[in-house]
Design an enzyme around this catalytic site. Structure first.
Site, mmCIF file in Angstrom:
data_model
loop_
_atom_site.group_PDB
_atom_site.id
_atom_site.type_symbol
_atom_site.label_atom_id
_atom_site.label_comp_id
_atom_site.label_asym_id
_atom_site.label_seq_id
_atom_site.Cartn_x
_atom_site.Cartn_y
_atom_site.Cartn_z
ATOM 1 N N GLU A 1 0.333 -0.464 -9.925
ATOM 2 C CA GLU A 1 -0.578 0.279 -10.794
ATOM 3 C C GLU A 1 0.026 1.569 -11.316
ATOM 4 O O GLU A 1 -0.136 1.916 -12.495
ATOM 5 C CB GLU A 1 -1.887 0.584 -10.048
ATOM 6 C CG GLU A 1 -2.833 -0.585 -9.924
ATOM 7 C CD GLU A 1 -2.428 -1.592 -8.857
ATOM 8 O OE1 GLU A 1 -3.037 -2.670 -8.776
ATOM 9 O OE2 GLU A 1 -1.477 -1.284 -8.091
ATOM 10 N N HIS B 1 -12.170 -3.023 -1.703
ATOM 11 C CA HIS B 1 -12.379 -3.780 -2.944
ATOM 12 C C HIS B 1 -13.820 -3.661 -3.438
ATOM 13 O O HIS B 1 -14.277 -4.486 -4.237
ATOM 14 C CB HIS B 1 -12.064 -5.269 -2.722
ATOM 15 C CG HIS B 1 -10.614 -5.563 -2.530
ATOM 16 N ND1 HIS B 1 -9.927 -5.185 -1.395
ATOM 17 C CD2 HIS B 1 -9.716 -6.193 -3.327
ATOM 18 C CE1 HIS B 1 -8.670 -5.597 -1.485
ATOM 19 N NE2 HIS B 1 -8.514 -6.196 -2.655
#
Length: 382
Positions: free
Chosen positions: A117, A186
């Site tokens: 990322e 998550h």
């Protein structure tokens, strides 16, 4: 000295001359007035036009379909728009939002990335500085923390740091939220983390119409925009104008009228607030529900005006209640409408506990419609 050495020496002289020129230009600039600092934060001024009602023919579609339509329209209309992220191409996105885009626009416009990322958000920043309008997808909002330096210290600050001489027109799309048993890493909604980052615009559309129209505005904006999409909204359906539209990245919307208490929320939690309002209506209590839509900038005025009318305010969010969006909004409304509010402002949010994977425990940590209704009853007792 060979040709290579000559070229290096020439490049060094050119670089030194460019640096000297920049230093002299900076020294000759007038001092910035402190009162003008806020005006220099954003490249695109905040659009504070009233939100228009839908016009013309509409069609029913899901939130995910509305986003897919906006992505397709943006890529089709502007060759500088590119979509970047993990699995956005061949796999069609983790939640299938980019379905069919690779086939239509090809791998130079829809770009699959490695699992890194920080790297591909950095690529997005560089692409934006170089003249493109990247849309960068972070597969789960939790993973945005891996790229926080690129987003907070580069994308958000560059326009201000370099005196308005550069712009970073990029969108960071990210699925957020829990209620699916995905566990602590998550399931988070961490937009509250990024409220502390001047130069970053943050939006969280709650309807298919807003998802499509606000994404168009985010792509056209010359500032970095964090575009938060709750996972449980992807399947939610609603009317979307057939004609392409772009709605302001600012401005709360009153989505249900009421006179007894105001509930301000956004994203998926807005729908919990509407369910709470429906429950309260069965007991003769009419709640006014406000969709914040934008978190930075935050439309405090609309919420304050409503709270002043009803005399009571509950702020609901899925993020951790401590230090969250609701805390900022409650404080801001308290400052602007203190004399009109008849009871303490209450906040509803997640408990300060990592989100469990076990569904009963997850339900105990995350806010519910019942929690919002209970908070409304508490303020009405004051």
């Amino acid at each position: 000295m060979g040709a290579a050495e000559d070229e290096i020496a020439r490049a060094e002289k050119e670089a030194e001359a460019a640096v000297e020129e920049a230093v002299e230009k900076a020294r000759s600039c007038p001092e910035q007035e402190p009162g003008q600092l806020e005006d220099a934060v954003f490249a695109t001024p905040v659009d504070k036009r009233p939100l228009p009602p839908p016009e013309g023919e509409t069609r029913e579609m899901s939130y995910a379909h509305a986003l897919n339509l906006a992505l397709s329209e943006a890529l089709d209309a502007d060759p500088s728009v590119v979509l970047i992220g993990e699995d956005v191409g061949v796999y069609n996105g983790a939640f299938k939002v980019s379905q069919g885009l690779l086939e239509r626009f090809g791998p130079r416009r829809v770009i699959d990335t490695p699992i890194s990322e920080n790297s591909f958000v950095g690529v997005g920043v560089g692409a934006a500085l170089g003249g493109l309008r990247p849309i960068v997808e972070i597969m789960f909002m939790d993973f945005l923390l891996l790229a926080a330096d690129q987003l907070v210290n580069h994308a958000a600050k560059m326009h201000f740091m370099f005196g308005g001489n550069c712009r970073v027109p990029m969108v960071i799309r990210t699925p957020a939220g829990g209620y699916r048993g995905y566990g602590a890493t998550h399931s988070q909604t961490i937009e509250g983390f990024f409220l502390q980052s001047p130069g970053l615009k943050i939006v969280a559309p709650s309807s298919p119409r807003d998802a499509r129209a606000m994404l168009h505005s985010a792509v056209a904006d010359d500032d970095p925009v964090l575009f938060v999409e709750h996972k449980l909204l992807y399947g939610r359906r609603g009317p979307v104008p057939v004609a392409r539209e772009a709605l302001p990245l600012f401005g709360a919307s009153v989505v249900r009228k009421g006179g007894h208490v105001t509930i301000a929320s956004y994203g998926y939690t807005l729908h919990l607030a509407l369910a709470a309002a429906e429950h309260l209506a069965g007991h003769g209590i009419e709640a006014e529900v406000i969709d914040l839509r934008s978190l930075c900038p935050l439309d405090v005025e609309t919420v304050s005006e409503s709270a002043a009318r009803t005399g009571r305010l509950v702020v609901a969010e899925e993020g951790v209640r401590f230090g969250g969006v609701g805390a900022e909004l409650a404080a801001a409304v308290n400052e602007s409408a203190f004399g009109f509010i008849e009871a303490p402002i209450l906040r509803v949010g997640a408990r300060r506990v990592p989100i469990p994977a076990a569904r009963p425990l997850e339900d105990a940590v995350l806010p519910s419609a019942g929690d919002i209704a209970a908070a409304c009853l508490r303020v009405l007792e004051e």
